[in-house]
Design an enzyme around this catalytic site. Structure first.
Site, PDB file in Angstrom:
ATOM      1  N   ASP A 137       8.531  -1.837 -10.207  1.00 42.57           N
ATOM      2  CA  ASP A 137       9.676  -2.659  -9.785  1.00 42.57           C
ATOM      3  C   ASP A 137      10.870  -2.552 -10.728  1.00 42.57           C
ATOM      4  O   ASP A 137      11.938  -3.076 -10.431  1.00 42.57           O
ATOM      5  CB  ASP A 137       9.230  -4.128  -9.681  1.00 42.57           C
ATOM      6  CG  ASP A 137       8.206  -4.296  -8.575  1.00 42.57           C
ATOM      7  OD1 ASP A 137       7.167  -4.946  -8.802  1.00 42.57           O
ATOM      8  OD2 ASP A 137       8.424  -3.722  -7.491  1.00 42.57           O
ATOM      9  N   HIS A 196       1.579  -4.851 -16.383  1.00 38.56           N
ATOM     10  CA  HIS A 196       0.777  -4.540 -15.191  1.00 38.56           C
ATOM     11  C   HIS A 196      -0.681  -4.829 -15.491  1.00 38.56           C
ATOM     12  O   HIS A 196      -1.150  -4.613 -16.610  1.00 38.56           O
ATOM     13  CB  HIS A 196       0.932  -3.061 -14.801  1.00 38.56           C
ATOM     14  CG  HIS A 196       0.554  -2.791 -13.375  1.00 38.56           C
ATOM     15  ND1 HIS A 196      -0.748  -2.623 -12.993  1.00 38.56           N
ATOM     16  CD2 HIS A 196       1.305  -2.696 -12.267  1.00 38.56           C
ATOM     17  CE1 HIS A 196      -0.786  -2.429 -11.681  1.00 38.56           C
ATOM     18  NE2 HIS A 196       0.433  -2.460 -11.212  1.00 38.56           N
TER      19      HIS A 196
HETATM   20  C1  SDX Z   1       3.356  -5.145  -8.732  1.00 42.93           C
HETATM   21  O1  SDX Z   1      -1.528  -4.936  -8.957  1.00 42.93           O
HETATM   22  C2  SDX Z   1      -0.733  -4.041  -8.546  1.00 42.93           C
HETATM   23  O2  SDX Z   1      -1.073  -2.889  -8.391  1.00 42.93           O
HETATM   24  C3  SDX Z   1       0.664  -4.526  -8.218  1.00 42.93           C
HETATM   25  C4  SDX Z   1       1.689  -3.461  -7.913  1.00 42.93           C
HETATM   26  C5  SDX Z   1       1.385  -2.743  -6.605  1.00 42.93           C
HETATM   27  O3  SDX Z   1       1.853  -1.601  -6.441  1.00 42.93           O
HETATM   28  O4  SDX Z   1       0.780  -3.380  -5.717  1.00 42.93           O
HETATM   29  O5  SDX Z   1       1.725  -2.497  -8.954  1.00 42.93           O
HETATM   30  C6  SDX Z   1       3.080  -4.060  -7.759  1.00 42.93           C
HETATM   31  O6  SDX Z   1       3.109  -6.283  -8.434  1.00 42.93           O
HETATM   32  C7  SDX Z   1       3.868  -4.775 -10.102  1.00 42.93           C
HETATM   33  C8  SDX Z   1       4.017  -6.016 -11.026  1.00 42.93           C
HETATM   34  C9  SDX Z   1       5.325  -6.709 -10.697  1.00 42.93           C
HETATM   35  N1  SDX Z   1       5.421  -8.002 -11.449  1.00 42.93           N
HETATM   36  C10 SDX Z   1       6.258  -8.116 -12.496  1.00 42.93           C
HETATM   37  O7  SDX Z   1       6.943  -7.199 -12.948  1.00 42.93           O
HETATM   38  C11 SDX Z   1       6.288  -9.533 -13.072  1.00 42.93           C
HETATM   39  C12 SDX Z   1       6.287  -9.470 -14.592  1.00 42.93           C
HETATM   40  N2  SDX Z   1       4.963  -9.035 -15.029  1.00 42.93           N
HETATM   41  C13 SDX Z   1       3.993 -10.010 -15.386  1.00 42.93           C
HETATM   42  O8  SDX Z   1       4.110 -11.258 -14.811  1.00 42.93           O
HETATM   43  C14 SDX Z   1       2.590  -9.473 -15.608  1.00 42.93           C
HETATM   44  O9  SDX Z   1       2.711  -8.375 -16.410  1.00 42.93           O
HETATM   45  C15 SDX Z   1       1.747  -9.125 -14.395  1.00 42.93           C
HETATM   46  C16 SDX Z   1       1.682 -10.242 -13.419  1.00 42.93           C
HETATM   47  C17 SDX Z   1       2.272  -7.906 -13.724  1.00 42.93           C
HETATM   48  C18 SDX Z   1       0.337  -8.812 -14.897  1.00 42.93           C
HETATM   49  O10 SDX Z   1      -0.171 -10.015 -15.408  1.00 42.93           O
HETATM   50  P1  SDX Z   1      -1.609 -10.062 -16.113  1.00 42.93           P
HETATM   51  O11 SDX Z   1      -2.349  -8.792 -15.937  1.00 42.93           O
HETATM   52  O12 SDX Z   1      -2.278 -11.319 -15.665  1.00 42.93           O
HETATM   53  O13 SDX Z   1      -1.235 -10.125 -17.626  1.00 42.93           O
HETATM   54  P2  SDX Z   1      -1.140 -11.457 -18.479  1.00 42.93           P
HETATM   55  O14 SDX Z   1      -0.270 -12.435 -17.772  1.00 42.93           O
HETATM   56  O15 SDX Z   1      -2.519 -11.861 -18.848  1.00 42.93           O
HETATM   57  O16 SDX Z   1      -0.349 -10.949 -19.775  1.00 42.93           O
HETATM   58  C19 SDX Z   1      -1.034 -10.484 -20.934  1.00 42.93           C
HETATM   59  C20 SDX Z   1      -0.069 -10.815 -22.081  1.00 42.93           C
HETATM   60  C21 SDX Z   1       0.331 -12.292 -22.127  1.00 42.93           C
HETATM   61  O17 SDX Z   1       0.706 -12.584 -23.467  1.00 42.93           O
HETATM   62  P3  SDX Z   1      -0.429 -13.274 -24.457  1.00 42.93           P
HETATM   63  O18 SDX Z   1      -1.004 -14.457 -23.699  1.00 42.93           O
HETATM   64  O19 SDX Z   1      -1.423 -12.172 -24.712  1.00 42.93           O
HETATM   65  O20 SDX Z   1       0.364 -13.669 -25.675  1.00 42.93           O
HETATM   66  O21 SDX Z   1       1.155 -10.084 -21.908  1.00 42.93           O
HETATM   67  C22 SDX Z   1       2.229 -11.028 -21.721  1.00 42.93           C
HETATM   68  C23 SDX Z   1       1.611 -12.349 -21.324  1.00 42.93           C
HETATM   69  O22 SDX Z   1       2.458 -13.419 -21.715  1.00 42.93           O
HETATM   70  N3  SDX Z   1       3.057 -10.484 -20.636  1.00 42.93           N
HETATM   71  C24 SDX Z   1       4.385 -10.529 -20.616  1.00 42.93           C
HETATM   72  C25 SDX Z   1       4.758  -9.870 -19.427  1.00 42.93           C
HETATM   73  N4  SDX Z   1       3.658  -9.457 -18.767  1.00 42.93           N
HETATM   74  C26 SDX Z   1       2.607  -9.853 -19.527  1.00 42.93           C
HETATM   75  N5  SDX Z   1       5.288 -11.074 -21.478  1.00 42.93           N
HETATM   76  C27 SDX Z   1       6.591 -10.944 -21.136  1.00 42.93           C
HETATM   77  N6  SDX Z   1       7.034 -10.306 -20.005  1.00 42.93           N
HETATM   78  C28 SDX Z   1       6.144  -9.774 -19.134  1.00 42.93           C
HETATM   79  N7  SDX Z   1       6.570  -9.142 -18.018  1.00 42.93           N
END
Ligand code: SDX
Length: 437
Positions: free
Chosen positions: A372, A315
């Site tokens: 989720d 998140h």
């Molecule tokens: C919602 O914003 C809100 O409030 C949203 C929400 C709401 O109520 O409105 O809470 C609802 O959208 C919840 C999120 C639902 N999405 C998912 O579950 C999709 C999976 N999650 C990710 O795609 C991700 O965690 C996000 C999109 C939620 C957040 O992305 P960020 O903040 O841009 O984080 P990032 O992509 O920069 O990740 C940081 C690191 C990265 O690794 P490094 O580059 O540091 O090596 O963490 C890793 C990412 O690769 N990472 C994950 C991951 N989420 C982040 N690796 C594997 N699986 C994941 N789910």
């Protein structure tokens, strides 16, 4: 409606910041919110220095002051208008929480009765929408159907915008969203639409419209209705997330509320946002199909060269357990027990969570289950079809979108949203005729 967030009411902190650019030093004021969050106000930066800030994804950028929802991502705290969501989910109803978000205070009995009465008496859709939906493919995903139908509502209610017309639009949106969702589901089945019933509460009415048929009586299970109402409360707002920021930005151009909400529905559909709840269950099903061991999937999610993500994990704001996920994890077990449903996917979810909570990849990056992760298992137990999970999210989020839109319009600092950019394209050059290319 909502009392505007008074820019002065956010206590200005005596602390100031300074930005040094070459020979120039620019003092910047610091503003502090009621929960101690601090921001450097860069409102004068470009005018005074010609510089802008750059923050792709706005991870460090506040777009507004807001009095609606408070999140402490480090502590896993979420409150609507100061009330912890756990208390609202336990004791409130979705329509009472909707009123709280939009008006800033819990309603009196008379206010709530009037609001529920207004919503109940506006649940029908103009009959023309039957033809509208019939024109769409049966296998269409319900999210674009909802976005299109909400946008099309603006063609039926074209009165000039006023306090009164906005109040009416709010009731129409909250009242008709479940009807639109149910009609989209019936359209996909080729079954007749079931009209809303005024003798049913909000969530029971949605369940009835989705699952009743003209052929036999259909009793709504109160356990299912209560669980759905609780899910709507938990999804009702989440400060400046992607879809809410979309609603605010579209509304800042003076586009009407129907158009702004339609845009929010489209933004929510994305798999990184609200669309994740559908992807989470599809992920669990893929793990189950592969024998039930999540290790291989987790390995792919950790592989920097593999775009696979652990859906329902991570998140932008929560660097602790999403309080909604914690609540849903408990209610998941209770709902399945009360409905006497067992679902292998719940064991897969719990097994996956157990592994990741000990895995340095997830621990170091503070990746925990988000809202989720468990919601889809509950929706499945309630009989909601998987491609309608995000539609349920949209129904829940609607009052939050509306509250944020109203606050944006009433904000003393209101202006059309228009971010800047740093240009990285070609410098000036002259047109060359075809012969010289
Ligand atoms: C919602 O914003 C809100 O409030 C949203 C929400 C709401 O109520 O409105 O809470 C609802 O959208 C919840 C999120 C639902 N999405 C998912 O579950 C999709 C999976 N999650 C990710 O795609 C991700 O965690 C996000 C999109 C939620 C957040 O992305 P960020 O903040 O841009 O984080 P990032 O992509 O920069 O990740 C940081 C690191 C990265 O690794 P490094 O580059 O540091 O090596 O963490 C890793 C990412 O690769 N990472 C994950 C991951 N989420 C982040 N690796 C594997 N699986 C994941 N789910």
């Amino acid at each position: 409606m909502t009392s505007p967030v008074d820019a002065e009411s956010a206590a200005s902190d005596p602390e100031t910041a300074e930005i040094r650019l070459g020979e120039k030093t620019l003092p910047l004021s610091v503003t502090e919110g009621t929960e101690g969050e601090r921001a450097v106000d860069i409102g004068a930066l470009r005018k005074d220095t010609g510089y802008i800030t750059l923050d792709p994804g706005f991870g460090n950028t506040g777009a507004c002051r807001s009095a609606i929802t408070f999140i402490d991502g480090e502590k896993g705290i979420l409150r609507y208008r100061g009330y912890p969501i756990e208390e609202l989910a336990e004791h409130s109803t979705f329509l009472e929480t909707a009123w709280l978000l939009m008006h800033g205070e819990l309603p009196s009995k008379m206010e709530l009765d009037d609001f529920v009465g207004d919503v109940t008496s506006h649940t029908m859709l103009n009959e023309s929408f039957r033809k509208f939906m019939d024109a769409l493919p049966r296998d269409a995903h319900p999210m674009p159907i909802c976005a299109a139908t909400v946008g099309a509502l603006a063609t039926f209610y074209q009165q000039p915008e006023s306090e009164q017309s906005i109040r009416q639009t709010i009731v129409q949106l909250i009242a008709k969203m479940p009807t639109i969702a149910a009609y989209a589901y019936k359209h996909s089945l080729g079954q007749p639409f079931i009209y809303p019933r005024n003798d049913l509460d909000y969530s029971s009415n949605l369940i009835h419209m989705m699952f009743a048929t003209p052929c036999a009586p259909f009793e709504v299970d109160p356990v299912v209705a209560k669980a759905l109402d609780q899910l709507f409360i938990l999804h009702a707002d989440h400060e400046q997330n992607c879809s809410t920021s979309t609603v605010r930005l579209v509304g800042s151009s003076m586009a009407n509320l129907f158009a702004s909400i339609s845009a929010g529905i489209s933004a929510l559909w994305g798999s990184l946002h609200g669309g994740a709840n559908q992807k989470v269950v599809e992920m669990f099903e893929a793990i189950e199909k592969g024998g039930g061991d999540p290790e291989a999937y987790i390995a792919r999610a950790k592989d920097p060269n593999d775009p696979t993500r652990l859906m329902g994990f991570g998140h932008r704001v929560y660097k602790n357990y999403d309080p909604r996920a914690a609540f849903l994890k408990d209610s998941c077990r209770q709902v399945l027990d009360r409905l006497d449903v067992s679902d292998k996917l719940l064991e897969i979810a719990q097994g996956l969570e157990e592994i990741t909570l000990k895995d340095p990849y997830f621990v170091d990056r503070k990746l925990y289950p988000n809202v989720d992760f468990y919601s889809g298992v509950i929706y499945r137990a309630l009989g909601i079809p998987v491609d309608a999970f995000t539609v349920m999210f949209a129904i829940g989020r609607l009052p939050g979108w509306i509250a944020q839109w109203i606050e944006m319009r009433n904000d003393p600092a209101f202006r059309i949203g228009r971010p800047r950019q740093i240009y990285t394209g070609a410098n000036q050059r002259s047109y060359e005729g075809m012969s010289s290319r």
